[in-house]
Design a protein around this motif. Structure first.
Motif, short mmCIF file in Angstrom:
data_model
loop_
_atom_site.label_atom_id
_atom_site.label_comp_id
_atom_site.label_asym_id
_atom_site.label_seq_id
_atom_site.Cartn_x
_atom_site.Cartn_y
_atom_site.Cartn_z
N ASP A 81 0.08 21.63 42.46
CA ASP A 81 -1.27 22.22 42.38
C ASP A 81 -2.30 21.16 42.79
N VAL A 82 -2.63 21.12 44.07
CA VAL A 82 -3.53 20.07 44.57
C VAL A 82 -4.96 20.56 44.72
N ARG A 83 -5.20 21.86 44.61
CA ARG A 83 -6.55 22.44 44.68
C ARG A 83 -7.32 21.90 45.88
N GLN A 84 -8.46 21.21 45.64
CA GLN A 84 -9.27 20.70 46.76
C GLN A 84 -9.07 19.19 46.96
N ARG A 85 -7.88 18.71 46.69
CA ARG A 85 -7.65 17.27 46.81
C ARG A 85 -8.00 16.76 48.21
N SER A 86 -7.73 17.55 49.24
CA SER A 86 -8.01 17.11 50.61
C SER A 86 -9.50 16.85 50.82
N VAL A 87 -10.35 17.60 50.12
CA VAL A 87 -11.79 17.37 50.22
C VAL A 87 -12.13 16.03 49.59
N TRP A 88 -11.57 15.73 48.44
CA TRP A 88 -11.78 14.45 47.78
C TRP A 88 -11.31 13.30 48.68
N GLU A 89 -10.15 13.48 49.30
CA GLU A 89 -9.62 12.41 50.15
C GLU A 89 -10.49 12.18 51.37
N ARG A 90 -11.07 13.25 51.88
CA ARG A 90 -11.94 13.11 53.06
C ARG A 90 -13.16 12.25 52.77
N HIS A 91 -13.60 12.22 51.52
CA HIS A 91 -14.77 11.44 51.14
C HIS A 91 -14.40 10.13 50.44
N SER A 92 -13.15 9.75 50.52
CA SER A 92 -12.67 8.55 49.82
C SER A 92 -12.45 7.40 50.79
N PRO A 93 -13.17 6.29 50.63
CA PRO A 93 -12.92 5.12 51.48
C PRO A 93 -11.47 4.66 51.43
#
Length: 382
Positions: free
Chosen positions: A248-260
């Motif tokens: 269950d990763v939900r919106q993890r990809s959005v978080w990763e996109r904004h993560s240095p």
């Protein structure tokens, strides 16, 4: 000839209609004039604070709220003139959570540090929980779109109206602003000639190994201070924060996109400065007006301090440091004892300033008398 005259008449009428509608007609400037017409950001007020400091209120539909307006503080170099034929390189300083455009001048000696330097210092206001991001808003997008505003609207506005250069810019920030500085550098390779992060939130997916403060806790706390729904920012991070199900990763990809941390590969080629503390307040060992901060402060201590926020920052930045080493991306890193407070951030601003100015090709003023220290106010940001 008749056809040409008729065409000129049609163009004149079209220009008059566009003018009455409040639109700009491309002139001899061509692309730059057209870009100005396409940019919805508008200056609605200017306040001259002193001979070097100008506060500018900017309205944009990308800004959330009733007024859609935020301030940006500009520190102007000697000889600056809005009608000058030349332009000036820029140093962007980004505030932390709960901060605003006044923070850097209220809490550091940035005026004196930049005195005699041929640079415009840009200190924009976002919101206390902006994340320097275009918010997810449950997949709908839309306002607030802080990255679109700052880099797509404010930056060209400064170039067009305040003689900011188009080629040479550097960016630095503290806490949330440190995350923003490295995020911008990664998302727009080449836009910034150098980037610096002081106690930056460089991986908001950080999970505390001992049940302490984790990355999503900062996002949730920031949203409370903004009276906003924290899920609007990047959504939910998914496992291991919101669920026990690893699938269950939900919106993890959005978080990763904004993560240095997760975008570290895109930082290759950009000079980097990364500093952070371990949560122990042992004093900075430095004060304004003295010698430059000593490299001996960077002791790589264990994260055993009692200040929860900087302990989490320590963990995040340790991960980023390891990732940069894995990718063989060079960076100047200073891990020291310290807490999430302004005295440490000012020290690191001073320590990183030669790198930032060097990336812009700017030399210090030859006369040290241009620097007149004054005591900054005490404050802290999360």
């Amino acid at each position: 000839m008749v056809r040409k005259a008729r065409m000129r008449g049609v163009l004149a009428v079209l220009a008059l209609i566009l003018t009455l509608l409040g639109m700009q007609v491309p002139g001899p400037g061509g692309a730059s004039t057209a870009r100005a017409a396409d940019n919805p950001a508008q200056v609605v007020q200017e306040v001259r604070i002193d001979d070097r400091t100008l506060d500018v209120a900017v309205r944009s539909p990308e800004i959330d709220g009733l007024t859609h307006t935020r301030w940006v503080r500009l520190l102007l170099p000697a000889g600056w003139d809005r009608n000058a034929q030349r332009t000036w390189p820029t140093l962007w300083l980004l505030h932390g959570g709960g901060g605003n455009h006044k923070d850097w001048t209220a809490n550091t000696h940035v005026e004196e540090l930049a005195a005699g330097r041929d640079v415009i210092v840009v200190m924009p206001e976002t919101s206390g929980c902006s994340g320097y991001s275009d918010w997810w808003n449950y997949g709908r997008g839309g306002a607030p779109a802080w990255e679109a505003y700052l880099l797509g609207e404010l930056r060209p506005l400064l170039e067009r109206t305040y003689r900011a250069g188009t080629e040479r810019a550097a960016v630095a920030g503290l806490s949330m602003g440190g995350q923003g500085a490295l995020k911008f550098a990664a998302a727009h390779p080449g836009m910034f000639k150098a980037a610096a992060s002081y106690s930056g939130g460089v991986n908001m997916l950080y999970k505390s190994p001992d049940g302490g403060f984790s990355g999503p806790d900062a996002v949730k706390a920031g949203a409370v201070s903004c009276l906003a729904d924290w899920k609007r920012v990047w959504g939910e991070p998914g496992y291991p924060f919101d669920t026990d199900d690893p699938a269950d990763v939900r919106q993890r990809s959005v978080w990763e996109r904004h993560s240095p941390l997760h975008q570290a590969a895109s930082l290759a080629g950009t000079p980097l400065y990364v500093s952070y503390g371990n949560g122990t307040d042992s004093g900075t060992g430095w004060q304004w007006g003295g010698p430059p901060p000593s490299p001996a402060r960077c002791t790589d201590p264990a994260a055993h301090g009692g200040e929860a926020v900087e302990r989490a920052i320590f963990g995040m930045n340790g991960q980023l440091r390891a990732r940069l080493a894995e990718l063989r991306i060079p960076a100047t890193v200073c891990a020291s004892e310290g807490t999430h407070t302004w005295p440490y951030w000012e020290r690191e601003l001073v320590a990183s300033f030669p790198m930032l100015m060097g990336a812009l090709g700017i030399e210090p003023h030859p006369d040290p008398a241009v620097i007149q220290p004054h005591p900054p106010a005490a404050s802290s940001r999360i």
